[in-house]
Motif scaffolding. Structure first.
Motif, mmCIF file in Angstrom:
data_model
loop_
_atom_site.group_PDB
_atom_site.id
_atom_site.type_symbol
_atom_site.label_atom_id
_atom_site.label_comp_id
_atom_site.label_asym_id
_atom_site.label_seq_id
_atom_site.Cartn_x
_atom_site.Cartn_y
_atom_site.Cartn_z
ATOM 1 N N ALA A 1 59.392 100.971 25.794
ATOM 2 C CA ALA A 1 60.078 102.122 24.340
ATOM 3 C C ALA A 1 59.375 100.516 23.105
ATOM 4 C CB ALA A 1 61.469 101.444 24.928
ATOM 5 N N GLN A 2 59.392 99.602 23.523
ATOM 6 C CA GLN A 2 59.188 98.749 21.910
ATOM 7 C C GLN A 2 58.337 98.551 21.719
ATOM 8 O OE1 GLN A 2 58.508 95.105 23.123
ATOM 9 N NE2 GLN A 2 59.268 93.551 21.250
ATOM 10 N N VAL B 1 66.049 89.436 29.037
ATOM 11 C CA VAL B 1 64.670 89.776 29.914
ATOM 12 C C VAL B 1 64.456 90.737 29.290
ATOM 13 C CG1 VAL B 1 65.523 88.640 32.069
ATOM 14 C CG2 VAL B 1 66.123 91.561 32.275
ATOM 15 N N GLN B 2 62.883 90.968 30.233
ATOM 16 C CA GLN B 2 62.305 92.494 29.154
ATOM 17 C C GLN B 2 61.764 93.083 30.467
ATOM 18 O OE1 GLN B 2 59.272 92.263 26.147
ATOM 19 N NE2 GLN B 2 60.089 94.717 25.447
ATOM 20 N N THR B 3 62.256 94.703 30.827
ATOM 21 C CA THR B 3 61.834 95.249 31.569
ATOM 22 C C THR B 3 60.322 96.436 31.307
ATOM 23 O OG1 THR B 3 62.674 97.431 31.320
ATOM 24 C CG2 THR B 3 64.095 95.980 32.664
ATOM 25 N N MET B 4 60.324 96.654 32.883
ATOM 26 C CA MET B 4 58.966 96.959 31.922
ATOM 27 C C MET B 4 58.766 98.498 30.936
ATOM 28 S SD MET B 4 56.767 98.022 35.818
ATOM 29 C CE MET B 4 58.009 98.017 37.022
ATOM 30 N N ALA C 1 67.133 98.763 27.786
ATOM 31 C CA ALA C 1 65.994 98.429 25.519
ATOM 32 C C ALA C 1 67.125 98.312 24.576
ATOM 33 C CB ALA C 1 65.321 100.048 25.083
ATOM 34 N N VAL C 2 68.550 98.514 24.925
ATOM 35 C CA VAL C 2 69.257 98.522 23.975
ATOM 36 C C VAL C 2 70.150 96.698 24.734
ATOM 37 C CG1 VAL C 2 71.254 99.286 23.477
ATOM 38 C CG2 VAL C 2 70.273 100.526 23.680
ATOM 39 N N SER D 1 63.871 91.612 24.522
ATOM 40 C CA SER D 1 62.714 91.893 24.993
ATOM 41 C C SER D 1 62.079 90.787 24.513
ATOM 42 C CB SER D 1 62.655 92.980 23.417
ATOM 43 O OG SER D 1 63.239 91.890 22.341
ATOM 44 N N THR D 2 63.116 89.744 25.591
ATOM 45 C CA THR D 2 61.825 88.557 25.616
ATOM 46 C C THR D 2 61.639 88.660 27.634
ATOM 47 O OG1 THR D 2 63.724 87.581 25.087
ATOM 48 C CG2 THR D 2 62.224 86.117 25.518
ATOM 49 N N PRO D 3 59.671 89.091 27.128
ATOM 50 C CA PRO D 3 59.369 88.716 28.843
ATOM 51 C C PRO D 3 60.175 87.408 29.512
ATOM 52 C CG PRO D 3 58.041 89.561 27.169
ATOM 53 C CD PRO D 3 59.377 88.631 26.728
#
Lengths: 296, 298
Positions: free
Chosen positions: B254-255, B246-249, B229-230, B234-236
């Motif tokens: 969290a976002q 990238v963004q993980t599940m 998250a850090v 936050s880009t899927p």
């Protein structure tokens, strides 16, 4: 014929030398990798200290957060974390210890006991963020606790409960059978034996697990984010129903800001976090060491 | 006199029974939590699946919940999770194994004891600290050599590798130590070096323990939130390029829960759909790890 034998003996000795060399090389590689991990960590942590130390002063510890880097502080977060620790431990430890006593002393090897074993093992493996969204649904929404300290503490309690149960069971199991039998021989009931023999004997191990749980609660971030403890909190909470912020959440907020200054302030926050965390880890390890878990 | 004693005994046994029921109730709380957790994830996810088909969710390659025309294909989040986890394992597995072999076969007791304390400490460091290190220390360092984005999968993965290394090292070391002494001694007596013994006797014998530790490490990496998250962004992105954001599940959950997402909205429901998927994946892995671990015991 004889020549061949000598040659192959030579070949064997060469191979043996090679194998010994391979072994030496491996030992060196292994030792270097171990040192590499150690030094990387030291290097990284020292960079935290270098960056954060200049922001770490009394003002930082006693001020609420501010949008000005030089005025910002960690005070409400410290108070929030303290509330969280106290409440979470107060909720999770009695339940966890009670549960461990039941599983270890009363339920025997029944089918219920075995399925409980599996269930608790599973609970321990669930990612913390999932506890977070569970807490969000149950405590924040359905029980209308809002984004309060209580909701946070309940969520964290669920998270550390399986850990406390598992480690307390180990502690209880380590109590020598002879001690119990002496107690029974003196006419004590099962509960009296547990209360006056088993628990006091295993208390150090249980204390260890409680202290290590405190360290865990201090460092936990994801579930608190999930239940929404991210609001910009200036004041310290007055009751368990007040909204709150915590050390880790505050650090995360600073990290999310684009300004370089706030990254360094996050480092200052991390120093405070690591000192507290390290303090409890050290005490926990010391108590465990004295309890003799590692005395082989 | 006798009657009084009997009375006291009766009271005592009543008290004992009351205590037992309290203890039992505490234990059953674990069952209640398990049931409630599964139910909540399931029912909230159902609300999501009333609006988005399961097929779109599982096979769609675009995750854009906040767009005017939202799309809910979970594959970019799964790809992000897969990518970060794989890199972390590629880093942690060889290092962890080497350290485990060294500890169980070469080091003395005292050294092993201290290294294991160090590993435990490494594993329990709050993961936000690793997130900080990835974002503020490691990424700028990386930028000197490779053109990476500020948020990138690689930095987060490297730190995640450091975080899961202790799981592999510690559990594998335990697996190695459980190899019977006779087997080792037989091999050494035949003139094998210690390294030969490790590669040809110890490793094959304890392969299931090592595998179990790796599966568990994978499960922890998938469930880890703060590092990604850090530092991972936050880009899927539906990509396997480790140098972009990238963004993980977990980071998605969290976002969304961080913002003021109104209860009952589709974004709110979507975190439970993603959470349910995450729950299923980690549950399966943990189960597998336990099954594999039991092979060795037999």
């Amino acid at each position: 014929m004889a020549k061949e034998v000598i040659l192959s003996a030579k070949a064997i000795s060469i191979r043996a030398k090679r194998r010994k060399l391979a072994e030496k090389v491996f030992v060196v590689i292994a030792f270097i990798s171990l040192l590499a991990v150690l030094f990387t960590l030291i290097q990284l942590l020292s960079s935290v200290f270098v960056k954060g130390l200049k922001w770490l002063d009394l003002q930082f510890l006693t001020s609420p957060p501010s949008r000005f880097p030089e005025k910002t502080g960690i005070y409400p977060a410290l108070i929030g974390s303290t509330w969280l620790i106290v409440l979470t431990i107060a909720i999770a430890v009695p339940i966890g210890v009670a549960s461990a006593i039941f599983l270890e002393e009363y339920s025997g090897k029944s089918r219920i006991s075995r399925s409980l074993d599996i269930i608790i093992g599973n609970l321990a493996g669930i990612p913390s963020i999932i506890y977070g969204i569970f807490g969000l649904a149950i405590f924040v929404r359905y029980l209308h606790l809002g984004r309060s300290i209580l909701a946070g503490a309940l969520t964290l309690s669920l998270l550390i409960l399986p850990v406390i149960i598992i480690s307390t069971r180990e502690a209880i199991r380590a109590v020598p059978r002879g001690l119990r039998e002496i107690s029974y021989a003196l006419g004590a009931t099962k509960w009296q034996t547990i209360r006056y023999v088993v628990l006091p004997v295993s208390s150090r191990w249980i204390a260890t697990s409680v202290i290590l749980s405190i360290a865990r609660v201090i460092g936990e971030t994801a579930p608190l984010i999930a239940i929404g403890a991210l609001s910009f909190i200036m004041t310290t909470p007055r009751s368990v129903f007040d909204p709150f912020t915590a050390l880790t959440i505050q650090i995360y907020t600073w990290l999310s800001k684009p300004q370089q200054d706030f990254k360094e302030i996050a480092a200052a926050g991390i120093i405070v976090l690591l000192l507290l965390f390290g303090f409890f880890m050290a005490i926990g390890s010391a108590v465990r060491y004295r309890a003799g878990k590692f005395k082989e | 006199m006798m009657a009084r004693l009997l009375d006291r005994k009766k009271i005592a046994s009543l008290k004992e029974r009351a205590i037992v029921s309290i203890l039992a109730a505490s234990s059953f709380l674990s069952i209640i939590v398990t049931v409630a957790l599964t139910l909540i994830l399931f029912t909230e996810a159902i609300i999501f699946f009333e609006k988005v088909s399961l097929k779109e969710f599982l096979t769609g390659t675009k995750w854009a919940p906040l767009f005017y025309d939202p799309s809910f294909g979970v594959l970019p989040l799964v790809a992000g999770t897969f990518l970060t986890t794989m890199i972390a394992i590629v880093i942690a597995l060889p290092l962890g194994l080497i350290i485990a072999i060294y500890l169980s076969e070469y080091s003395n007791k005292k050294f092993r004891h201290y290294v294991k304390i160090f590993l435990e400490f490494l594993y329990s460091i709050p993961t936000i600290v690793y997130g900080y290190l990835a974002l503020v220390v490691f990424t700028p360092f990386l930028k000197k050599y490779i053109p990476v984005e500020i948020f990138n999968a690689f930095s987060a993965s490297v730190m995640m590798g450091v975080m899961i290394l202790p799981i592999i090292a510690s559990l594998s070391e335990e697996a190695f130590s459980s190899v019977p002494k006779d087997l080792r001694e037989a091999s050494l007596a035949l003139g094998a070096t210690r390294l030969d013994t490790v590669l040809k006797v110890v490793l094959p014998y304890s392969v299931s323990g090592v595998l179990a530790s790796v599966i568990l490490a994978v499960s922890r990496a998938i469930g880890e939130t703060m590092i990604v998250a850090v530092a991972a962004g936050s880009t899927p992105n539906f990509t396997l390029n480790p140098f972009v954001s990238v963004q993980t599940m977990t980071a998605y959950i969290a976002q969304v829960s961080m913002g003021d997402t109104p209860f009952g909205s589709i974004e709110y429901a979507s975190i439970y759909a993603v959470g349910f998927l995450l729950f299923v994946i980690t549950f399966t892995l943990n189960y597998l790890s336990r099954v594999v671990f039991r092979w060795q015991k037999k």
